[in-house]
Every structure is written in C-alpha cells, then in structure tokens.
Scaffold this motif. Structure first.
Motif, mmCIF file in Angstrom:
data_model
loop_
_atom_site.group_PDB
_atom_site.id
_atom_site.type_symbol
_atom_site.label_atom_id
_atom_site.label_comp_id
_atom_site.label_asym_id
_atom_site.label_seq_id
_atom_site.Cartn_x
_atom_site.Cartn_y
_atom_site.Cartn_z
ATOM 1 N N GLY A 76 0.817 -1.203 0.000
ATOM 2 C CA GLY A 76 0.000 0.000 0.000
ATOM 3 C C GLY A 76 0.847 1.246 0.000
ATOM 4 N N PRO A 77 0.212 2.406 -0.104
ATOM 5 C CA PRO A 77 0.957 3.667 -0.127
ATOM 6 C C PRO A 77 1.607 3.965 1.223
ATOM 7 N N ARG A 78 2.731 4.660 1.184
ATOM 8 C CA ARG A 78 3.419 5.076 2.407
ATOM 9 C C ARG A 78 2.916 6.450 2.834
ATOM 10 N N SER A 79 2.970 6.729 4.125
ATOM 11 C CA SER A 79 2.504 8.024 4.621
ATOM 12 C C SER A 79 3.373 9.163 4.110
ATOM 13 N N GLU A 80 4.671 8.897 3.934
ATOM 14 C CA GLU A 80 5.582 9.923 3.442
ATOM 15 C C GLU A 80 5.615 9.990 1.924
ATOM 16 N N GLY A 81 4.795 9.221 1.258
ATOM 17 C CA GLY A 81 4.745 9.205 -0.195
ATOM 18 C C GLY A 81 5.365 7.954 -0.763
ATOM 19 N N GLY A 82 4.897 7.557 -1.924
ATOM 20 C CA GLY A 82 5.406 6.352 -2.547
ATOM 21 C C GLY A 82 4.589 5.128 -2.175
ATOM 22 N N PHE A 83 5.129 3.983 -2.530
ATOM 23 C CA PHE A 83 4.425 2.713 -2.346
ATOM 24 C C PHE A 83 5.377 1.724 -1.693
ATOM 25 N N ALA A 84 4.854 0.849 -0.865
ATOM 26 C CA ALA A 84 5.696 -0.112 -0.148
ATOM 27 C C ALA A 84 5.061 -1.497 -0.183
ATOM 28 N N VAL A 85 5.922 -2.483 -0.354
ATOM 29 C CA VAL A 85 5.526 -3.898 -0.247
ATOM 30 C C VAL A 85 6.352 -4.499 0.876
ATOM 31 N N ARG A 86 5.686 -5.068 1.861
ATOM 32 C CA ARG A 86 6.376 -5.671 3.001
ATOM 33 C C ARG A 86 5.942 -7.123 3.117
ATOM 34 N N ALA A 87 6.921 -8.017 3.205
ATOM 35 C CA ALA A 87 6.632 -9.454 3.300
ATOM 36 C C ALA A 87 7.443 -10.073 4.417
ATOM 37 N N ARG A 88 6.818 -11.026 5.088
ATOM 38 C CA ARG A 88 7.509 -11.808 6.117
ATOM 39 C C ARG A 88 7.468 -13.265 5.672
ATOM 40 N N LEU A 89 8.646 -13.837 5.465
ATOM 41 C CA LEU A 89 8.752 -15.204 4.939
ATOM 42 C C LEU A 89 9.498 -16.078 5.943
ATOM 43 N N PRO A 90 8.780 -16.921 6.692
ATOM 44 C CA PRO A 90 9.460 -17.781 7.675
ATOM 45 C C PRO A 90 10.266 -18.879 6.986
ATOM 46 N N TYR A 91 11.391 -19.219 7.573
ATOM 47 C CA TYR A 91 12.145 -20.380 7.099
ATOM 48 C C TYR A 91 12.604 -21.258 8.245
ATOM 49 N N GLY A 92 12.134 -20.983 9.449
ATOM 50 C CA GLY A 92 12.426 -21.847 10.590
ATOM 51 C C GLY A 92 13.905 -21.999 10.817
ATOM 52 N N ILE A 93 14.328 -23.254 11.025
ATOM 53 C CA ILE A 93 15.744 -23.529 11.288
ATOM 54 C C ILE A 93 16.449 -23.987 10.024
ATOM 55 N N ALA A 94 15.697 -23.945 8.871
ATOM 56 C CA ALA A 94 16.301 -24.455 7.629
ATOM 57 C C ALA A 94 17.352 -23.523 7.070
ATOM 58 N N GLY A 95 17.213 -22.178 7.317
ATOM 59 C CA GLY A 95 18.196 -21.247 6.782
ATOM 60 C C GLY A 95 19.489 -21.304 7.559
ATOM 61 N N GLU A 96 20.594 -21.524 6.903
ATOM 62 C CA GLU A 96 21.902 -21.592 7.540
ATOM 63 C C GLU A 96 22.727 -20.389 7.143
ATOM 64 N N PRO A 97 23.446 -19.784 8.109
ATOM 65 C CA PRO A 97 24.299 -18.648 7.766
ATOM 66 C C PRO A 97 25.288 -19.003 6.686
ATOM 67 N N MET A 98 25.514 -18.074 5.760
ATOM 68 C CA MET A 98 26.448 -18.296 4.669
ATOM 69 C C MET A 98 27.859 -17.960 5.123
ATOM 70 N N GLU A 99 28.811 -18.723 4.605
ATOM 71 C CA GLU A 99 30.216 -18.436 4.879
ATOM 72 C C GLU A 99 30.716 -17.464 3.823
ATOM 73 N N LEU A 100 30.906 -16.223 4.237
ATOM 74 C CA LEU A 100 31.354 -15.183 3.315
ATOM 75 C C LEU A 100 32.854 -15.080 3.360
ATOM 76 N N GLY A 101 33.473 -15.201 2.192
ATOM 77 C CA GLY A 101 34.920 -15.131 2.142
ATOM 78 C C GLY A 101 35.436 -13.711 2.065
#
Length: 384
Positions: A359-384
């Motif tokens: 929906g529209p933002r109060s300060e102007g523009g449009f926003a899409v907000r999503a919450r996507l659960p992944y439980g314990i399946a997501g593992e931190p990535m090893e960043l080199g």
C-alpha cells in the motif's frame, strides 16, 4: 550370485487374472478330490459334471476385470448348481467370494449387495430344504464372510479413488504453480521491455547512444524472458524425463533485477541486515518473485525514480521490504500488479506461513512488506 529383487514382481493385468484363476482351481481341486477320496463320492457322470462346473467357475475369473458383474453372477449361479448336483462339498464357494470382492473394489455396490444377498438366500433355502451339508451356523458364517468381503472391496475402492483424487489435486496445484511462474516471468520482463522501448524512442533523436543502450537492454531482457519461459514450459514437456538441472531463481540473482530496473530508469539499491543465509528453495524463489513483481509495478505504474529493497535476515524468517518514491496508489489501478500480481505475491507468502502487505506510504510512494518464515532451515552463509 546376488538376487535381484526387481526380477521378482507380482503379475499384473491378464497375467494376474490367470495366476488367480489357476491358484483357485488348484485349491478347489485339491479340496474336492480329498473329500471324494474320503467319502467315495459321485458316480462317473456326476463326477465329470462336477469337474466341468469347477473348471467353468474357476475359468470365469479370467474375465473378472473386464466383466466383473457378469462373472460374479455366473460364478454364483454355477457354484449353486455344483452344490445341488454334487455330493462332494468342495471349497468352490471361494470363487464367487473372490468375484464379489472384485465387484465391490470397482465401486459397484448395488451389484455387490444384490449378489451377496442372493448367495445368503440361496444357502438359506438349502438349509430349509433339509440339505445335510448346510445348517444355520453355515448360513451365519457365510453372511459374515460376504459382509467382510464387500467391506474390504469398498475400502479398496475408496483408497484408489482417494489416490486418484490426490493425484488430480497435485496436478492442479502444479499447473497453478506453473501459471504463477509464467505470470511473474512474462509480466516482469515484458513490462521492463515496454518501459525500455519507450525510453529508447524518447532518446532516439536527442541521444542515440542512450537509445542504443536501451535497445541493448531490450535485447537482453527478451533473451532472459525466453530462457525462463523455456525452463518453465520444459517442466510440462519433460514430464517423464529427467528433472531440470537449472536452479530456480533466488535472491542470488537480485542484482540482475536491479540492473534491469536501472535500464528502465529506476535507481535501485539493496540494503541487507542480519546474517545473510542460504534460504530454502521455496523461500528463496518467493523472495525473488516478490522483488521482481515489486520492481515491475514501480516501473510500470508508480512513476518512481528510486526504489529501496531491504532484506532483513532474522533467526527464523526473512523480512523483505520494497519501497519506492512514486505516486503511491494514485497511479495504480485497482488490483495493480496484476489482480494476480499483488494477489500472487500475497499467495506466495501465505503458502510459506508468512504474510504480505502492500500500500501507499505516509511519506509518499508505495511499499511492499513481506515476512517469509524459514524456521531452522536457513543456515548462515560463509562469506569469504
């Protein structure tokens, strides 16, 4: 030499019917012959007649799949004739019971009940007629067996019907999933091509270099559209072949979306917070499609110049926000993004146990907000 279990398979179709008919004939023949040897049995003409009836009843099982009701009644009537003509109480009754199960397993309940009732009535008539081999206990036992056989056949029919319905539902869900993928692929890329083509036409005379860059972007976008379209439709074409080897799109390809949006005139930046993780494939694909659809809407409807994508990796869920500085909902028709765009994004989030708001933002523009659960399946990535 080790045994190969794949060589030992139960027969199916006509071979199964032949094996059943042969096995039942052996059981009935041994039972009848054993009783004949013990009791002396019939005269030669009656003995020949008995064996002909046994052969006919058992042989009828060869056609139980093609003509289940006809075979059932034939075996029941012929078995009754056998017990009336022969003095040997052989186990031929198992043949109409097998045929009765086949009728019930095909869901023909009226025929199965009618046949079972007729068999019980026939045996009861034999009891009333004073036939020594039949008594009240035998009638009750036979009725119990017939009820059990009909019930087992009904259960079998229900299980097969349930499995078929489940397969149809899975096929429908797969078609819906492919339809959503096609909408997302074609909708995003064609919208970007449309915007880029408009920009190219606008710059063609004043700035040929930028127009050439926009045309190059159109070529790249169309190539990407064709690639993803082939990959998606390939699932339909290669049902019986190997699974596709190309990975599904994910947030690892978010930079490609950003580059495409920039060529359409949008300034896009990505902000990541939290420990970046390797997400489960369904979550990764849903996040990618939500970003893709949001950028499409921003370029096509809002007149935005800047878009910010925020990815917040939590302990058990990904929070995704796409904000633009456009004209909010004023430039968006009802159900913008597709009637199936925003609705499709919401469906993706709900399918994963999450939620999505747009929906529209109060300060102007449009926003899409999503919450996507992944439980314990997501593992931190090893960043080199």
């Amino acid at each position: 030499m080790p045994l190969d279990p794949s060589r030992f398979r139960l027969p199916r179709g006509a071979r199964a019917d032949a094996a059943l008919a042969g096995g039942v004939f052996v059981v009935v023949a041994l039972g009848a012959e054993g009783q004949r040897l013990n009791s002396g049995g019939d005269s030669i003409p009656l003995l020949i007649t008995s064996w002909l009836l046994i052969t006919a009843v058992c042989g009828a099982l060869l056609f139980r799949r093609r003509y289940p009701v006809t075979v059932g009644w034939c075996t029941a009537v012929t078995t009754g004739a056998y017990y009336l003509l022969s003095d040997i109480d052989g186990p031929l009754i198992i043949v109409p019971i097998v045929a009765l199960y086949a009728i019930a397993a095909q869901g023909r309940m009226q025929a199965a009940i009618a046949m079972a009732a007729t068999m019980v009535i026939g045996v009861s008539a034999g009891t009333l007629a004073g036939k020594g081999d039949v008594n009240g206990t035998a009638v009750f036992m036979l009725a119990g067996w017939l009820v059990a056989v009909v019930a087992l056949g009904t259960v079998r029919h229900s299980r097969v019907a349930y499995a078929e319905e489940e397969a149809r539902l899975r096929a429908t869900e797969e078609r819906l999933r492919i339809a959503r993928e096609l909408h997302d692929v074609i909708g995003h890329n064609i919208s970007m091509i449309n915007v880029q083509a408009g920009a190219a036409l606008h710059r063609l005379k004043r700035d040929p270099a930028q127009a050439e860059e926009a045309l190059g972007a159109i070529k790249a976008s169309s190539r990407e559209t064709l690639r993803e379209l082939r990959a998606t439709l390939g699932v339909l074409r290669r049902v019986d072949e190997e699974a596709p080897t190309a990975p599904a799109p994910g947030l690892a390809r978010a930079d490609e979306l950003v580059a495409s949006a920039k060529l359409a005139g949008l300034e896009v930046r990505i902000e990541r917070t939290g420990a970046e993780r390797s997400l489960p494939a369904p979550v990764d694909l849903a996040a990618y499609r939500i970003v893709q659809e949001s950028l499409t809407n921003a370029a096509k409807h809002s007149g935005a110049g800047q878009v910010t994508i925020r990815l917040a990796y939590g302990n058990g869920e990904l929070t995704l926000t796409v904000e633009d500085d456009g004209r909010g909902s004023a430039a968006r028709p009802a159900g913008a993004g597709g009637g199936s765009g925003i609705a499709g994004m919401s469906e993706r989030a709900r399918a994963l146990g999450g939620e999505l708001t747009a929906g529209p933002r109060s300060e102007g523009g449009f926003a899409v907000r999503a919450r996507l659960p992944y439980g314990i399946a997501g593992e931190p990535m090893e960043l080199g």
